[in-house]
Write a protein that holds these residues in place. Structure first.
Motif, mmCIF file in Angstrom:
data_model
loop_
_atom_site.group_PDB
_atom_site.id
_atom_site.type_symbol
_atom_site.label_atom_id
_atom_site.label_comp_id
_atom_site.label_asym_id
_atom_site.label_seq_id
_atom_site.Cartn_x
_atom_site.Cartn_y
_atom_site.Cartn_z
ATOM 1 N N ALA A 232 0.838 -1.197 0.000
ATOM 2 C CA ALA A 232 0.000 0.000 0.000
ATOM 3 C C ALA A 232 0.868 1.241 0.000
ATOM 4 O O ALA A 232 1.972 1.250 0.566
ATOM 5 C CB ALA A 232 -0.930 0.004 1.211
ATOM 6 N N GLN A 476 -17.293 -1.627 -4.640
ATOM 7 C CA GLN A 476 -16.017 -1.087 -4.147
ATOM 8 C C GLN A 476 -15.964 0.411 -4.398
ATOM 9 O O GLN A 476 -16.405 0.893 -5.445
ATOM 10 C CB GLN A 476 -14.827 -1.761 -4.842
ATOM 11 C CG GLN A 476 -13.477 -1.306 -4.299
ATOM 12 C CD GLN A 476 -12.313 -1.674 -5.210
ATOM 13 O OE1 GLN A 476 -12.500 -2.252 -6.276
ATOM 14 N NE2 GLN A 476 -11.105 -1.326 -4.798
ATOM 15 N N ALA A 478 -13.276 3.982 -3.852
ATOM 16 C CA ALA A 478 -11.965 4.535 -3.519
ATOM 17 C C ALA A 478 -12.069 6.052 -3.560
ATOM 18 O O ALA A 478 -12.683 6.611 -4.480
ATOM 19 C CB ALA A 478 -10.898 4.043 -4.491
ATOM 20 N N ALA A 542 -8.727 2.204 -7.710
ATOM 21 C CA ALA A 542 -7.856 2.830 -6.713
ATOM 22 C C ALA A 542 -7.763 4.312 -7.026
ATOM 23 O O ALA A 542 -7.929 4.724 -8.178
ATOM 24 C CB ALA A 542 -6.469 2.193 -6.715
ATOM 25 N N SER A 548 -6.282 8.394 -10.627
ATOM 26 C CA SER A 548 -7.071 7.186 -10.387
ATOM 27 C C SER A 548 -6.636 6.053 -11.296
ATOM 28 O O SER A 548 -6.052 6.275 -12.359
ATOM 29 C CB SER A 548 -8.563 7.474 -10.607
ATOM 30 O OG SER A 548 -9.032 8.473 -9.729
ATOM 31 N N LEU A 594 -3.477 -5.437 -8.653
ATOM 32 C CA LEU A 594 -3.567 -4.417 -7.606
ATOM 33 C C LEU A 594 -2.910 -3.134 -8.077
ATOM 34 O O LEU A 594 -1.893 -3.162 -8.787
ATOM 35 C CB LEU A 594 -2.894 -4.920 -6.326
ATOM 36 C CG LEU A 594 -2.907 -4.046 -5.070
ATOM 37 C CD1 LEU A 594 -2.941 -4.919 -3.822
ATOM 38 C CD2 LEU A 594 -1.685 -3.119 -5.012
ATOM 39 N N SER A 596 -2.060 1.023 -6.407
ATOM 40 C CA SER A 596 -2.105 1.904 -5.246
ATOM 41 C C SER A 596 -1.407 3.205 -5.612
ATOM 42 O O SER A 596 -0.429 3.199 -6.364
ATOM 43 C CB SER A 596 -1.432 1.254 -4.028
ATOM 44 O OG SER A 596 -1.573 2.057 -2.875
ATOM 45 N N SER A 602 3.123 6.057 -7.690
ATOM 46 C CA SER A 602 2.124 4.991 -7.733
ATOM 47 C C SER A 602 2.831 3.655 -7.920
ATOM 48 O O SER A 602 4.019 3.604 -8.252
ATOM 49 C CB SER A 602 1.130 5.219 -8.877
ATOM 50 O OG SER A 602 0.573 6.506 -8.837
#
Length: 619
Positions: A232, A476, A478, A542, A548, A594, A596, A602
């Protein structure tokens, strides 16, 4: 680090304080002293009681025995006190003194049979003895004893107000959070001048560890050697969990967000040297820029980590048995608020009490949400923009009262949360009926509400049902700084909030008077209503500050938004208007699982292909 070309609204951005301004933990101790009983006071008590009855009682009153006992040692003092009393008494008093002396002697003998001191070095209170009696009968100026020690002290026991929880935490286990096990290849891009990319301080394979324009495989996080299974981004640091239960951190450590010592003697430049003679990498702290294991702090050998997260200046881990540990600090508009009561900056992992039975955690810039197994949402940290869903200051607790986790609403069997998420200064939860609730800073309608949208101080004070999402079946969410993104169960991508940096990823011709707010120059400023982006089947979303990411069902990753430090991974500093697939040699053909985003950097992650050829280093 390259400065941002656009500053956020003044109301929401906490100011940065000077580096390394942490103060040591303060400790306060309250001591209560008993008042010694003098000879004259004892004599006065004896003479006062002489006329109460004509006949001597069979036993001395408690107060008389108490006074006599208090001056019984040494003997010389007792004799003097009795002599003084005798000159002022009559025959009844003479009869009364003998049983009083006998009672005092019996009480003294009983005291001598008791343990002299308890674990705190103080005489314990007898069950039949009043506390006031114990104080008066103790030695002069001795601190008032405690009735019971809550937790037995041991040399290796952690100190602090939460030690009782640690001592009892393994006697019950309600939750069993899963541990990720798939090793990941980690790809990084963005600024990197403060070590937040984790590429070290020196070039690798001829490539600098800063200003990485497109995804690059991080050689310090090799899947076989290190085995990262969860990762993360914080504001300017990152945290990772490995397959062997180690927690690694890297990036800026000004507020101890890395959970370890990164003191470095380098980084001092010769004032007379030509600036062109030194590389920028010579100024990067190798201890901060290299992924390294944290200090254990209060984490024990039996603590198995299931998730890691990070805020701007702190880091947190969730264990399989539902406990949360953290370190670093929280900041507000005026600088550091603190990490916990009486703790300004926490350098190593510390148990966050009273949290237990936690199944998920989420971070904003300076606040945290935790979801427990009963569907209750707990919040703590900075509450200046009401991102905690409760009052930021209490009359008794002051500004640090928000550092103690508390529920942000009424939860029970008829209404409970199932998912949580956080933006920089706003928060979300989804309830058992699939409805979305939000609160916090709302100057760009980032909460999905229209309350005072467009005003710098617009805020939603407590969790409120988001009517604009009630029919969307959101799975979900974010949050960025002033925008939000969501994924529905059928794979649609929704965005809303700030527009001027292309944070919502919508084309210019979409904005109308019905769905957006415009500035005085007739340029779109805020997308009010959550709006879908067509032709994408999304499985993961995310959000960074103004950037984004979305991952589709085939593992392809799309990015959009502010890109001044290459944080979109598109190889440009120009804003990316609409979702655009990231495609370079490092991740081409890889299935991304994934994404982040931090403030100016990033990362992406793909499952490691042990049977295939190693990924090519990106540029």
């Amino acid at each position: 680090m390259a400065p941002r070309t656009r500053k956020p609204a003044a109301a929401e951005a906490p100011a940065k304080a000077p580096k390394r301004n942490a103060a040591p933990k303060s400790e306060t101790t309250t001591t209560t002293k008993s008042v010694p009983i003098t000879k004259d006071a004892a004599a006065t008590r004896a003479s006062t009681r002489k006329t109460t009855t004509k006949a001597a009682p069979k036993a001395a009153p408690k107060s008389t025995a108490k006074a006599t006992k208090a001056v019984a040692e040494p003997k010389k003092t007792a004799t003097t006190a009795k002599a003084t009393a005798a000159t002022k008494t009559n025959a009844a008093t003479t009869k009364k003194t003998a049983p009083a002396k006998k009672a005092a002697a019996e009480k003294k003998a009983a005291v001598e049979k008791k343990p002299a001191k308890n674990v705190n070095g103080k005489r314990p209170i007898d069950e039949d003895e009043d506390e006031d009696d114990a104080v008066e009968s103790s030695e002069a100026s001795e601190p008032r004893p405690q009735k019971k020690t809550r937790v037995a002290a041991t040399e290796d026991a952690p100190t602090g107000w939460h030690k009782q929880i640690i001592a009892k935490r393994r006697k019950r286990q309600v939750v069993h959070n899963p541990v990720p096990t798939t090793p990941l290849d980690i790809f990084v891009f963005g600024e990197g001048s403060a070590g937040e990319l984790g590429l070290g301080s020196k070039p690798h394979d001829g490539k600098k560890p800063t200003d990485v324009k497109r995804p690059r495989l991080n050689h310090n996080l090799g899947a076989e050697a290190v085995g990262v299974v969860d990762i993360a981004c914080g504001g300017m640091h990152a945290i990772a969990l490995t397959k062997d239960n180690r927690v690694l951190t890297w990036g800026v450590n000004d507020d101890e967000a890395l959970g370890r010592d990164t003191t470095w003697a380098g980084g001092v430049r010769d004032a007379d040297a030509d600036s062109d003679d030194e590389d920028d990498e010579d100024k990067i702290n190798p201890l901060e820029s290299t992924p390294t294991q944290i200090d254990n702090g209060e984490l024990g050998e039996d603590d198995i980590i299931s998730k890691v997260i990070a805020s701007d200046s702190a880091s947190f881990v969730l264990t399989t048995d539902g406990f949360v540990f953290g370190w670093g600090t929280f900041r507000g508009a005026d600088g550091i608020i603190g990490f916990a009561k009486d703790i300004r900056v926490q350098p190593t992992p510390m148990l966050i009490a009273p949290l237990q039975d936690i199944v998920d955690i989420a971070c904003g810039s300076n606040h945290v949400l935790a979801l427990d197994t009963h569907g209750k949402v707990w919040t703590w940290g900075s509450g200046g923009q009401f991102q905690l869903g409760r009052k930021p200051i209490t009359r008794h607790g002051g500004p640090t009262a928000t550092l103690h986790p508390q529920p942000c609403g009424m939860f029970g069997k008829r209404h409970f949360a199932t998912e949580i998420a956080a933006g920089s200064y706003h928060s979300f939860y989804t309830d058992d009926q699939g409805r979305v609730w939000s609160w916090g800073l709302n100057n760009y309608s980032q909460t999905g509400h229209y309350d005072d949208t467009g005003k710098d101080d617009a805020m939603v004070l407590q969790p409120k049902l988001v009517e604009s999402l009630k029919d969307e079946d959101v799975e979900q969410i974010a949050g960025g700084e002033h925008h939000s993104v969501a994924r529905t169960k059928d794979g649609r991508l929704l965005t809303w909030g700030r527009v001027d940096g292309h944070q919502v990823g919508q084309p210019a011709d979409l904005f109308t008077e019905d769905n957006a707010m415009f500035d005085e120059n007739k340029k779109p400023r805020i997308l009010l209503k959550p709006t879908a982006i067509a032709n994408l089947d999304i499985k993961f979303v995310a959000a960074g500050v103004d950037t984004s990411f979305a991952i589709d069902s085939d593992g392809r990753v799309y990015s959009w938004g502010f890109s001044a430090t290459y944080q979109t991974g598109q190889g440009t500093i120009d804003d990316i208007e609409v979702p655009t697939m990231i495609d370079n040699t490092a991740i081409r053909g890889r299935k991304i699982v994934l994404a982040s985003a931090g403030g100016q950097f990033s990362l992406l992650a793909a499952a490691h292909d042990e049977a295939g050829s190693p990924a090519v280093n990106g540029n």
